[in-house]
Design a protein around this motif. Sequence first.
Motif: not given
Length: 263
Positions: A49, A60-61, A64
């Motif tokens: 990540m 981040t989305e 992920s």
Amino acid sequence: MENTIAEEKMILIAKDKDRKKGGLRTMPFFIVNMAFERVASYGLMPNMMFYLMNNYRLETENGSTILFLWSAMSNGLSIFGAFLSDSFMGRYLVISLGSFCSLLGMILLWLTAMIPQLQPPPCDRFTDTCSSATADRMAVLFFSFGLISIGAGCIRPCSIAFSADQLHNEENPNNESVLQSFFNWYYAAKGLSTIIAFTVIVYIQDNLSWKVGFAVPAILMFLSALMFLVGSSQYVKVKASSSLFTGFVQVVVQEQKAQSISQ
């Protein structure tokens, strides 16, 4: 008559060769293959990540989502690997294919950290703007993930089944002590490799660099593939059986015949 005798001799010679193969002496080869592949692949996940966010400037989305799909594909392809080994290629060839794919994927991932042209261009110091990675550069990253997933899907479902082929003894089918010794070593190596992946590999990535942190898994995967191929001459290589789909179709046809007869 002479041809029949010759064929029987050939069968006896083949069986005698098979008896000399397999056993506990082959255990180090596929245990090292499994353990090193696990250290290499599992060691990439915890910090991935941060690599996507810092080096590829992903939100981040998005990061992920990519990691979720990568993990799901690695686990889902185990079904494909098991089907491929049982119906077409056999376990030895599938594990060899998986080792090669994992090694190629990890080398490609390491190159994304080594070659600046495979990452987004540097930020503009004057305007303080940063552009994201282009589609072709993201494609290289995704391709490396895909190769690693294919490798995991081929190795993991076949590893323990292939080892069972080596320990199967027709002359002594009740060899519980041998099987117990193998499974003790197998699961001990499996647990230890997971611990090393989540500690040592993560520590290298955090304290050295991505270049070194990705190079170590690639080297381990190379040793994994090499160790497995070194023991090739000593393995019992069970051939693939008929396709699962063929058996399924035969069952459906037989059921339809039975229903037509009953009517």
